[in-house]
Design a protein around this motif. Structure first.
Motif, PDB file in Angstrom:
ATOM      1  N   LYS A   1      32.746  56.526  38.639  1.00 51.48           N
ATOM      2  CA  LYS A   1      33.052  57.926  38.958  1.00 51.48           C
ATOM      3  C   LYS A   1      31.809  58.811  38.967  1.00 51.48           C
ATOM      4  CE  LYS A   1      37.830  57.628  37.339  1.00 51.48           C
ATOM      5  NZ  LYS A   1      38.862  58.132  36.393  1.00 51.48           N
ATOM      6  N   ALA A   2      30.901  58.620  38.016  1.00 48.72           N
ATOM      7  CA  ALA A   2      29.686  59.432  37.979  1.00 48.72           C
ATOM      8  C   ALA A   2      28.808  59.226  39.211  1.00 48.72           C
ATOM      9  CB  ALA A   2      28.904  59.157  36.696  1.00 48.72           C
ATOM     10  N   PRO A   3      28.548  57.982  39.632  1.00 45.56           N
ATOM     11  CA  PRO A   3      27.777  57.799  40.871  1.00 45.56           C
ATOM     12  C   PRO A   3      28.462  58.419  42.090  1.00 45.56           C
ATOM     13  CG  PRO A   3      27.814  55.772  39.620  1.00 45.56           C
ATOM     14  CD  PRO A   3      28.768  56.698  38.942  1.00 45.56           C
ATOM     15  N   ALA A   4      29.800  58.385  42.118  1.00 45.60           N
ATOM     16  CA  ALA A   4      30.527  59.012  43.228  1.00 45.60           C
ATOM     17  C   ALA A   4      30.253  60.512  43.258  1.00 45.60           C
ATOM     18  CB  ALA A   4      32.026  58.751  43.086  1.00 45.60           C
TER      19      ALA A   4
ATOM     20  N   ALA B   1      26.746  61.173  44.445  1.00 40.58           N
ATOM     21  CA  ALA B   1      26.676  60.974  45.899  1.00 40.58           C
ATOM     22  C   ALA B   1      27.305  62.141  46.644  1.00 40.58           C
ATOM     23  CB  ALA B   1      27.366  59.668  46.270  1.00 40.58           C
ATOM     24  N   GLU B   2      28.423  62.643  46.150  1.00 41.91           N
ATOM     25  CA  GLU B   2      29.077  63.799  46.777  1.00 41.91           C
ATOM     26  C   GLU B   2      28.158  65.018  46.736  1.00 41.91           C
ATOM     27  OE1 GLU B   2      32.587  64.201  44.484  1.00 41.91           O
ATOM     28  OE2 GLU B   2      33.575  62.427  45.340  1.00 41.91           O
ATOM     29  N   GLU B   3      27.509  65.226  45.596  1.00 43.06           N
ATOM     30  CA  GLU B   3      26.598  66.366  45.458  1.00 43.06           C
ATOM     31  C   GLU B   3      25.351  66.173  46.324  1.00 43.06           C
ATOM     32  OE1 GLU B   3      27.207  69.298  43.811  1.00 43.06           O
ATOM     33  OE2 GLU B   3      29.204  68.405  43.715  1.00 43.06           O
ATOM     34  N   ALA B   4      24.871  64.948  46.425  1.00 43.67           N
ATOM     35  CA  ALA B   4      23.731  64.672  47.301  1.00 43.67           C
ATOM     36  C   ALA B   4      24.081  64.983  48.748  1.00 43.67           C
ATOM     37  CB  ALA B   4      23.300  63.211  47.161  1.00 43.67           C
TER      38      ALA B   4
ATOM     39  N   VAL C   1      19.221  57.444  45.007  1.00 41.02           N
ATOM     40  CA  VAL C   1      18.824  56.080  44.668  1.00 41.02           C
ATOM     41  C   VAL C   1      19.614  55.673  43.427  1.00 41.02           C
ATOM     42  CG1 VAL C   1      16.963  54.545  43.940  1.00 41.02           C
ATOM     43  CG2 VAL C   1      16.523  56.336  45.631  1.00 41.02           C
ATOM     44  N   HIS C   2      20.267  54.533  43.501  1.00 43.40           N
ATOM     45  CA  HIS C   2      21.159  54.078  42.430  1.00 43.40           C
ATOM     46  C   HIS C   2      20.851  52.617  42.129  1.00 43.40           C
ATOM     47  CE1 HIS C   2      24.834  53.913  40.051  1.00 43.40           C
ATOM     48  NE2 HIS C   2      25.217  52.836  40.711  1.00 43.40           N
ATOM     49  N   PHE C   3      21.145  52.191  40.903  1.00 40.90           N
ATOM     50  CA  PHE C   3      20.832  50.829  40.486  1.00 40.90           C
ATOM     51  C   PHE C   3      22.119  50.090  40.100  1.00 40.90           C
ATOM     52  CE2 PHE C   3      17.133  53.405  39.969  1.00 40.90           C
ATOM     53  CZ  PHE C   3      16.111  52.605  40.457  1.00 40.90           C
ATOM     54  N   SER C   4      22.220  48.864  40.577  1.00 47.90           N
ATOM     55  CA  SER C   4      23.408  48.059  40.317  1.00 47.90           C
ATOM     56  C   SER C   4      22.984  46.710  39.739  1.00 47.90           C
ATOM     57  CB  SER C   4      24.244  47.908  41.591  1.00 47.90           C
ATOM     58  OG  SER C   4      25.516  47.360  41.300  1.00 47.90           O
ATOM     59  N   THR C   5      23.836  45.722  39.843  1.00 47.30           N
ATOM     60  CA  THR C   5      23.677  44.517  39.036  1.00 47.30           C
ATOM     61  C   THR C   5      24.061  43.237  39.755  1.00 47.30           C
ATOM     62  OG1 THR C   5      24.517  43.451  37.001  1.00 47.30           O
ATOM     63  CG2 THR C   5      26.013  44.936  38.133  1.00 47.30           C
ATOM     64  N   ASP C   6      23.505  42.134  39.274  1.00 50.81           N
ATOM     65  CA  ASP C   6      23.897  40.800  39.730  1.00 50.81           C
ATOM     66  C   ASP C   6      25.340  40.473  39.358  1.00 50.81           C
ATOM     67  OD1 ASP C   6      22.508  40.911  37.089  1.00 50.81           O
ATOM     68  OD2 ASP C   6      23.303  38.883  36.887  1.00 50.81           O
ATOM     69  N   TYR C   7      25.902  41.203  38.389  1.00 54.18           N
ATOM     70  CA  TYR C   7      27.248  40.904  37.918  1.00 54.18           C
ATOM     71  C   TYR C   7      28.344  41.304  38.902  1.00 54.18           C
ATOM     72  CZ  TYR C   7      25.573  39.644  33.232  1.00 54.18           C
ATOM     73  OH  TYR C   7      24.966  39.025  32.160  1.00 54.18           O
ATOM     74  N   VAL C   8      27.971  41.824  40.071  1.00 57.58           N
ATOM     75  CA  VAL C   8      28.979  42.059  41.109  1.00 57.58           C
ATOM     76  C   VAL C   8      29.402  40.738  41.753  1.00 57.58           C
ATOM     77  CG1 VAL C   8      28.131  44.381  41.604  1.00 57.58           C
ATOM     78  CG2 VAL C   8      27.303  42.458  42.976  1.00 57.58           C
TER      79      VAL C   8
ATOM     80  N   GLU D   1      28.999  51.312  43.680  1.00 59.72           N
ATOM     81  CA  GLU D   1      28.353  51.030  44.971  1.00 59.72           C
ATOM     82  C   GLU D   1      29.242  51.492  46.130  1.00 59.72           C
ATOM     83  OE1 GLU D   1      27.236  47.030  45.658  1.00 59.72           O
ATOM     84  OE2 GLU D   1      26.177  46.759  43.753  1.00 59.72           O
ATOM     85  N   GLN D   2      30.497  51.109  46.060  1.00 60.98           N
ATOM     86  CA  GLN D   2      31.431  51.409  47.151  1.00 60.98           C
ATOM     87  C   GLN D   2      31.684  52.903  47.268  1.00 60.98           C
ATOM     88  OE1 GLN D   2      34.578  48.882  45.683  1.00 60.98           O
ATOM     89  NE2 GLN D   2      33.905  47.113  46.893  1.00 60.98           N
ATOM     90  N   ALA D   3      31.755  53.591  46.127  1.00 59.24           N
ATOM     91  CA  ALA D   3      31.983  55.036  46.143  1.00 59.24           C
ATOM     92  C   ALA D   3      30.812  55.775  46.769  1.00 59.24           C
ATOM     93  CB  ALA D   3      32.235  55.535  44.727  1.00 59.24           C
ATOM     94  N   ILE D   4      29.597  55.332  46.469  1.00 63.00           N
ATOM     95  CA  ILE D   4      28.409  55.963  47.059  1.00 63.00           C
ATOM     96  C   ILE D   4      28.425  55.797  48.572  1.00 63.00           C
ATOM     97  CG2 ILE D   4      25.895  55.767  47.261  1.00 63.00           C
ATOM     98  CD1 ILE D   4      25.899  55.009  44.248  1.00 63.00           C
ATOM     99  N   ALA D   5      28.661  54.578  49.030  1.00 67.72           N
ATOM    100  CA  ALA D   5      28.680  54.319  50.474  1.00 67.72           C
ATOM    101  C   ALA D   5      29.754  55.144  51.168  1.00 67.72           C
ATOM    102  CB  ALA D   5      28.893  52.834  50.733  1.00 67.72           C
TER     103      ALA D   5
END
Length: 300
Positions: A85-88, A91-94, A102-109, A138-142
């Motif tokens: 929710k926070a990255p979303a 992204a909305e504010e951006a 710029v956001h950071f994610s993980t191999d655990y996807v 990730e999906q929310a940002i996109a």
């Protein structure tokens, strides 16, 4: 944004491993407004919006996250608020400010069942709440359509905070023998490497004038894998730490299967990520994991 105009960069999670390094590496690219959790708490939606609207950045860099993999299994709502929710909201504010994120994610996807290294377009299938929440982010940002870069990394360590490196160095002083998982594979990645490569990539857009910079984001935006080169196991990582740290009395490191060390959050057996897309797009390449580890220990 042009090189002549000093852009404002909002950086979250400045007290974290990657955030601390980014605060230093981003300095040459603009005016960095670095916010800790008190100023921008990922758990508080309105505080996030207020902080972004007060700073009015041209670029938001978000390394902050809920990273307690096992605790996320019982604190699902907290993990989702911070990682999805926070990255979303960022992204909305951006998007509203015509800024980039710029956001950071993980191999655990990924589920870890692939034989070779994962590429960005491989099917995702997270096996724990942490991975699921990061994928949702990730999906929310996109979905917002904002200009963005998402860097997936793995096995992050550094001399600050809670991580495998610091845990092993502490245990080396306490025990004569350690049992470490030897059937999970990945690339230990120094937080400094992540920050340095991120800043190198962003410098390519900062050097451009407004229209060209916007075209750069449209051409290059998306998901990239950013890890050290090579791969090892947690057992191999532990042995390398003791070797390169020059510990006089090294503990015996006993290899064990993951099944012998059960955790609440299931870890993928294969966390290897291909960096080929990153290299092709930006011409940046991370060092081998052992070389990065050597540099990290020398810098301590």
């Amino acid at each position: 944004m042009s090189a002549a105009s000093r852009m404002t960069i909002l950086l979250t999670g400045v007290n974290g491993q990657v955030g601390f390094e980014l605060q230093r590496s981003l300095q040459g690219l603009g005016t960095v407004v670095a916010l800790n959790r008190h100023a921008l708490d990922l758990d508080k939606a309105e505080q996030i919006r207020r902080a972004v609207r007060e700073v009015k950045p041209s670029l938001i860099v978000n390394p902050a996250a809920y990273t307690a993999v096992d605790r996320a299994e019982t604190e699902t709502d907290a993990a989702v608020r911070a990682n999805a929710k926070a990255p979303a909201i960022l992204a909305e504010e951006a998007k509203r400010l015509n800024a980039a994120l710029v956001h950071f994610s993980t191999d655990y996807v990924f589920d870890g069942t692939k034989e070779g290294a994962y590429v960005e377009d491989d099917v995702t299938n997270p096996q724990n709440v942490y991975g699921s929440s990061k994928l949702a982010g990730e999906q929310a940002i996109a979905a917002t359509g904002c200009d963005h870069l998402i860097f997936r990394t793995s096995w992050v360590y550094g001399t600050r905070g809670k991580n495998f490196l610091n845990t092993m160095l502490r245990l080396a002083a306490e025990r004569d023998e350690l049992s470490v998982v030897a059937d999970q594979h990945g690339a230990p990645t120094w937080s400094n490497t992540i920050a340095a490569l991120t800043s190198n990539v962003l410098a390519q857009s900062v050097a451009l004038r407004n229209d060209d910079a916007r075209e750069w984001w449209h051409a290059h935006g998306g998901v990239y894998h950013l890890t050290s080169y090579g791969a090892t196991t947690w057992h191999g990582f532990a042995e390398a730490i003791f070797e390169l740290a020059g510990i006089d009395k090294k503990p015996v490191v006993k290899p064990i299967p993951a099944s012998a060390y059960p955790t609440l959050g299931k870890r993928p057996a294969n966390s290897r990520l291909s960096n080929d897309k990153l290299v092709a797009a930006f011409g940046v390449r991370a060092p081998d994991w052992r070389e990065a580890l050597r540099l990290c220990l020398a810098a301590d």
